[in-house]
Every structure is written in structure tokens, then in C-alpha cells.
Design an enzyme around this catalytic site. Structure first.
Site, PDB file in Angstrom:
ATOM      1  N   GLY A  36      -2.333  -6.435   8.019  1.00 55.57           N
ATOM      2  CA  GLY A  36      -3.476  -6.269   7.119  1.00 55.57           C
ATOM      3  C   GLY A  36      -3.316  -7.030   5.818  1.00 55.57           C
ATOM      4  CG  ASP A  94      -0.278   0.080   2.550  1.00 56.36           C
ATOM      5  OD1 ASP A  94       0.973   0.167   2.615  1.00 56.36           O
ATOM      6  OD2 ASP A  94      -1.002   0.061   3.563  1.00 56.36           O
ATOM      7  CG  ASN A 129       4.028 -22.793   8.267  1.00 53.23           C
ATOM      8  OD1 ASN A 129       3.249 -23.539   8.825  1.00 53.23           O
ATOM      9  ND2 ASN A 129       4.961 -22.117   8.923  1.00 53.23           N
ATOM     10  CB  CYS A 164       0.391  -2.936   4.761  1.00 56.57           C
ATOM     11  SG  CYS A 164       0.121  -4.074   6.143  1.00 56.57           S
ATOM     12  N   GLY A 165       1.734  -1.121   6.558  1.00 58.13           N
ATOM     13  CA  GLY A 165       2.316  -0.504   7.741  1.00 58.13           C
ATOM     14  C   GLY A 165       2.834  -1.515   8.743  1.00 58.13           C
ATOM     15  CB  THR A 166       1.306  -3.720  11.097  1.00 59.25           C
ATOM     16  OG1 THR A 166       0.124  -4.210  10.450  1.00 59.25           O
ATOM     17  CG2 THR A 166       1.026  -2.423  11.848  1.00 59.25           C
ATOM     18  N   GLY A 167       2.197  -5.149   8.234  1.00 59.56           N
ATOM     19  CA  GLY A 167       2.278  -6.472   7.619  1.00 59.56           C
ATOM     20  C   GLY A 167       1.080  -7.334   7.974  1.00 59.56           C
TER      21      GLY A 167
END
Length: 162
Positions: free
Chosen positions: A71, A8, A100, A66-69
Site C-alpha cells: 500500500g 501506518d 532503479n 505498512c502491513g505488507t509494504g
């Protein structure tokens, strides 16, 4: 390997630095899903495009920012068959792939700096899934299929259109 990358507007500059790093230090083809400026972009839109690239087989792996990862991780994991893992350190990045078989790692531009981000991406790209936790990944895939079948057989009720 074809590597998708997306962010983003908050992660734009971070994404550009990671993209340049991958292009200059690896043989991977990088496909940029945006955003392409600091103009406001909603993180789900980019995460959905990258996840569609995984789902459709256009890309092999991806990095979302994104800002925190958080979202982009939540949004990406809404796509069937996609496993996105938040990774802010090299150990988590390795385990995302080794344990994973995550096709996507996510990072927060407001959480870690570019120097650490480069190391995280490098660790992720240098790891290959050896099916060590196949039984666990298979359980996740089976649950996803179970709920996909339930949701596809539900009928629409309460239709007041006539």
C-alpha cells in the site's frame, strides 16, 4: 544523508525499531514522518508526506512501512519523480538503489521481522546508484513527464456551474 521514515499504525513498532537501528548504527539524520502511536493512521497519508519530503528535497531517501509494504509503495509512487520499491530481502534492497535509483524502499511489518528489516535497510543505505540502468530509469521518467503534460493540458468539461 537525511533519511525519512514513516508507517501506518500496523507498522508503528517495526518503524520504531528501524529508526532506532539507523540512529544508533549510522551517521544519517532520521526524520520521522509518523505515525507516532498505535492509533489508526491511513497508510496513504504517511506515504504522501514522505514522498513530498523526497519531492521537495527535504530528505534524500526514505523507508516506508505498512502491513505488507504494498500500500505505501503504491501511494508513494503517485508522486511525480518518486520511485518507491518494495524490498523484503537484502538483494531487492540493493537492486532498488543500484538498478532503479529508488529514493524509497517499502516493507511489510506483517511480512518480515525486525531483524531482517534491519538488514534490508542496511543493504539499501549501503548501496549507491552508479547509473548502471540509467537508460531504463530515464524511460520511466520520460513516460511520467509525457503523462504529466497530457493531464495538465486537459480542460474540465461538463461544468454545470452556471
Amino acid at each position: 544523508m537525511k533519511l525519512g521514515i514513516g508507517s501506518d499504525h500496523i507498522g508503528f513498532e517495526f518503524k520504531e525499531a528501524i529508526k532506532k537501528f539507523v540512529e544508533e548504527t549510522t551517521m544519517h539524520e532520521v526524520i520521522d514522518y509518523g505515525c507516532h502511536s498505535c492509533s489508526t493512521v491511513d497508510y496513504p497519508d504517511v506515504a504522501f508526506e514522505v514522498s513530498k519530503g523526497i519531492y521537495d528535497g527535504q530528505i534524500d531517501r526514505a523507508v516506508l512501512i505498512c502491513g505488507t509494504g504494498i500500500g505505501v509503495s503504491i501511494a508513494a509512487n503517485k508522486f511525480p519523480g518518486v520511485r518507491a520499491a518494495l524490498a523484503h530481502d537484502t538483494y531487492s534492497a540493493e537492486r532498488a538503489q543500484l538498478s532503479n535509483n529508488a529514493q524509497i524502499i517499502t516493507m511489510g511489518a506483517q511480512i518480515i521481522g525486525v531483524a531482517i528489516g534491519k538488514k534490508v535497510v542496511e543493504a539499501y543505505l549501503n548501496s549507491e546508484w552508479a547509473e548502471g540502468s540509467k537508460r531504463k530509469v530515464d524511460k520511466i521518467n520520460e513516460k511520467e513527464k509525457e503523462f504529466s503534460k497530457v493531464n495538465s493540458t486537459e480542460s474540465v468539461s461538463g461544468n454545470n456551474c452556471g
